[in-house]
Design an enzyme around this catalytic site. Structure first.
Site, short mmCIF file in Angstrom:
data_model
loop_
_atom_site.label_atom_id
_atom_site.label_comp_id
_atom_site.label_asym_id
_atom_site.label_seq_id
_atom_site.Cartn_x
_atom_site.Cartn_y
_atom_site.Cartn_z
N VAL A 1 -8.85 -23.01 -47.93
CA VAL A 1 -8.56 -24.02 -48.94
C VAL A 1 -7.08 -24.36 -48.90
CG1 VAL A 1 -10.47 -23.49 -50.49
CG2 VAL A 1 -8.34 -22.19 -50.68
N ARG B 1 -4.51 -25.35 -45.47
CA ARG B 1 -4.19 -26.44 -44.54
C ARG B 1 -5.00 -26.27 -43.26
NH1 ARG B 1 -2.51 -28.66 -48.24
NH2 ARG B 1 -0.47 -29.62 -48.62
N ASP C 1 -12.35 -26.50 -47.01
CA ASP C 1 -11.99 -27.74 -47.71
C ASP C 1 -11.00 -28.56 -46.89
OD1 ASP C 1 -12.01 -29.51 -50.06
OD2 ASP C 1 -9.91 -28.89 -50.26
N GLU D 1 -8.03 -34.27 -39.56
CA GLU D 1 -8.49 -34.67 -40.89
C GLU D 1 -8.13 -36.14 -41.09
OE1 GLU D 1 -7.06 -33.30 -45.18
OE2 GLU D 1 -8.04 -31.65 -44.12
N HIS E 1 -11.34 -32.11 -48.31
CA HIS E 1 -10.01 -31.91 -48.90
C HIS E 1 -9.96 -32.44 -50.34
CE1 HIS E 1 -5.50 -31.43 -47.70
NE2 HIS E 1 -5.75 -30.96 -48.91
N ALA F 1 -10.23 -30.04 -53.07
CA ALA F 1 -10.08 -28.89 -53.96
C ALA F 1 -9.11 -29.17 -55.10
CB ALA F 1 -9.62 -27.66 -53.17
#
Length: 588
Positions: A236, A238, A262, A267, A286, A288
């Site tokens: 959670v 990087r 997450d 990305e 992403h 969270a």
């Protein structure tokens, strides 16, 4: 008037939030931009609050020598910490801890979803590939209760996750670059170099590290091999912390039970990326840190820091020179962390005024002292400077270094510590009279207590006890009571801990109250003086010399004053004895 650039997301910030920022800092011009225009706005910015998600020429921004402070709206600081920014005098504060509650909840949602096998149940509820897809099928599930959970990176998010985990009766292990302040619900807080030990012990491994040069790709093929076969891997933090191809290979080979993510790299994750097809995997995009008051929380932090900026107080989540290099605010420094400020507010049962911008607070801010200039500006016209037109003065280069030091408000230097003489030995270790040698031949005598690991069953117990002792030593150092030994510093070399303390030029009571000491004194004074000493100061006893009340009572009074100061801080001295009571030559 200085300007403040604000940029939180793709579009300019909505007016409601701008009004809150203006209420906190009415003395600046607000420049409200979206990501498309943030780079050009930063070129003329005095202050910046937000997060640039687009490439920015930070070398050019630093070269303008105008930007004074960045308040990030993100906890991760890799978006702006280029070499030029790290080396500059720009002050940086992160949003570490501002979204810790949300990230912790999301981490728990992912972990529990995987352990309780929820995705197959959801597919049973509605499978678009099958007619009559609603199925009632019992499937195996796992428990979180009583598992061993390892948290890698014990900052704001890691600590909050540990708090949420505690009611599940989990055994919590954690590693951190600065392993201090271990909460009671955490079984062990280890230094970062014990990461592999954590991987071999934990059933659930949660990644909470910042992304920097030291942590990038820290989870690779070799690290994944060290996970337990039945472990769950959680990220959670990087995506760049993980070598994605190695994660894909490890999941396909079944090296460990599964993963919940997450964050990913790249990305956003392309639709055809092989990670999507890995078994036993849950991915969220992403999210969270998302929640409806996300930016209100950031402004709460920013408003608190604005008040501190105006009053020249230490900023919350401030990145020191070392913090800039590492990408996060360092715990146990002189600057408060947002998680601690929030927890203190929660424990008090109310949120203090810096967290809520209301009309009363806005009026206080308007009436408060406006200190928007850099530290350099405040020092430019003091009496220590050469007046205009006056001959002489130091070089511009040296003046610039002086101003840079004042602006950075952080100093680092090299020093040598030499042990000169053994002062004592006890159950905890050895005390030496030592010398600290620094610049220009400066030498300062001090006492160094080196803590022995010999009485501990294993290295872990030594490290845990030392972390506790460091916390107590820091609390004692802040008391500043005249009759408590001054604690200067706590250090480690090759994992052996030692504490730097004030050196007392005198002796302890156990040495003073020896018969040979009394005999030595008798041989050095006249008969009349000896008679006076026996009647007023000290006299022989059956086993040891005894101090007279006029001398003993002040010593006891000083000791009680010191103990009282400790007790008011909730600290009990567990070893009061003559050898731990020092008397200076002055008699104190």
């Amino acid at each position: 008037m200085p300007n403040l650039v604000v940029c939180f997301k793709e579009d300019p910030v909505e007016e409601r939030l701008i009004e809150r920022i203006h209420g906190a800092w009415p003395e600046v011009d607000l420049v409200n931009v979206g990501q498309e225009n943030v780079e050009s706005a930063l070129m003329d910015a005095d202050f910046f609050c937000g997060h640039a998600k687009v490439p920015v020429n930070w070398d050019a921004v630093v070269g303008r020598q105008r930007l004074q402070w960045i308040q990030s709206s993100a906890a991760g600081m890799d978006w702006c910490l280029t070499p030029s920014v790290i080396q500059s005098s720009i002050r940086i504060t992160s949003a570490s801890g501002a979204l810790a509650d949300q990230v912790a909840e999301h981490a728990m949602a992912l972990i529990l979803s995987w352990l309780r096998n929820l995705p197959p149940f959801w597919r049973d509820h509605h499978d678009p590939q099958a007619a009559g897809s609603r199925k009632f099928i019992r499937r195996p599930t796992r428990d979180l209760t009583d598992l061993t959970v390892g948290i890698i990176g014990f900052g704001g998010v890691g600590r909050r996750i540990s708090e949420v985990l505690a009611p599940f009766h989990t055994t919590i292990l954690a590693t951190d670059l600065y392993p201090t302040g271990k909460p009671s619900h955490v079984t062990a807080l280890w230094p970062a170099d014990r990461l592999d030990d954590l991987l071999q012990a934990a059933n659930v491994v949660i990644l909470c590290l910042p992304l920097n040069d030291q942590t990038r790709n820290i989870f690779n093929a070799e690290r994944f091999k060290k996970l337990r076969p039945g472990a769950l891997f959680v990220n959670v933090a990087r995506g760049g912390l993980v070598v994605t191809d190695d994660l894909v290979a490890a999941l396909r080979q079944g090296q460990f039970a599964g993963a919940v993510l997450d964050v990913t790299k790249p990305e956003p994750l392309p639709p055809d990326h092989p990670l999507w097809d890995c078994p036993n995997l849950i991915i969220t995009p992403h999210v969270a840190g998302q929640f409806y008051r996300r930016f209100d929380n950031i402004i709460d932090l920013f408003a608190a820091n604005v008040r501190r900026w105006k009053n020249n107080q230490p900023l919350i989540n401030f990145l020191t020179a070392e913090g800039k290099r590492l990408g996060f605010p360092i715990r146990c420094h002189d600057y408060p962390l947002w998680t601690d400020v929030k927890n203190s507010s929660r424990n008090d049962g109310e949120i203090p005024s810096p967290f809520v911008v209301c009309p009363k607070l806005a009026s206080e801010v308007k009436e408060g002292p406006a200190r928007l200039e850099s530290t350099t500006y405040g020092f430019e016209n003091t009496a220590t400077h050469v007046a205009p037109g006056q001959i002489g003065g130091c070089s511009p280069e040296l003046r610039e270094k002086y101003y840079n030091l004042l602006d950075q408000q952080t100093v680092y230097w090299n020093e040598d510590i030499h042990f000169k003489q053994l002062l004592g030995r006890g159950g905890q270790g050895v005390v030496f009279l030592s010398e600290r040698r620094t610049t220009d031949g400066f030498v300062l005598p001090m006492a160094i207590k080196v803590f022995s690991p010999e009485r501990f069953m294993n290295d872990l117990l030594y490290e845990e006890e030392m972390a506790y002792m460091a916390m107590i030593s820091a609390r004692v150092a802040r008391i500043q009571q005249d009759h408590l030994l001054t604690v200067h510093n706590w250090r480690a070399t090759n994992k052996i801990r030692f504490v730097e303390m004030e050196w007392v030029d005198g002796m302890d009571l156990s040495k003073l109250l020896r018969r040979e000491m009394l005999e030595h004194l008798q041989n050095r004074v006249s008969v009349g003086r000896w008679k006076h000493i026996n009647s007023v100061v000290v006299t022989s006893g059956q086993e040891f010399p005894r101090l007279k009340p006029g001398i003993a009572v002040p010593i006891i009074r000083d000791c009680l004053g010191a103990l009282g100061a400790l007790h008011r801080e909730g600290i009990v001295h567990g070893d009061i004895k003559p050898s731990n009571i020092m008397l200076k030559r002055s008699g104190n």
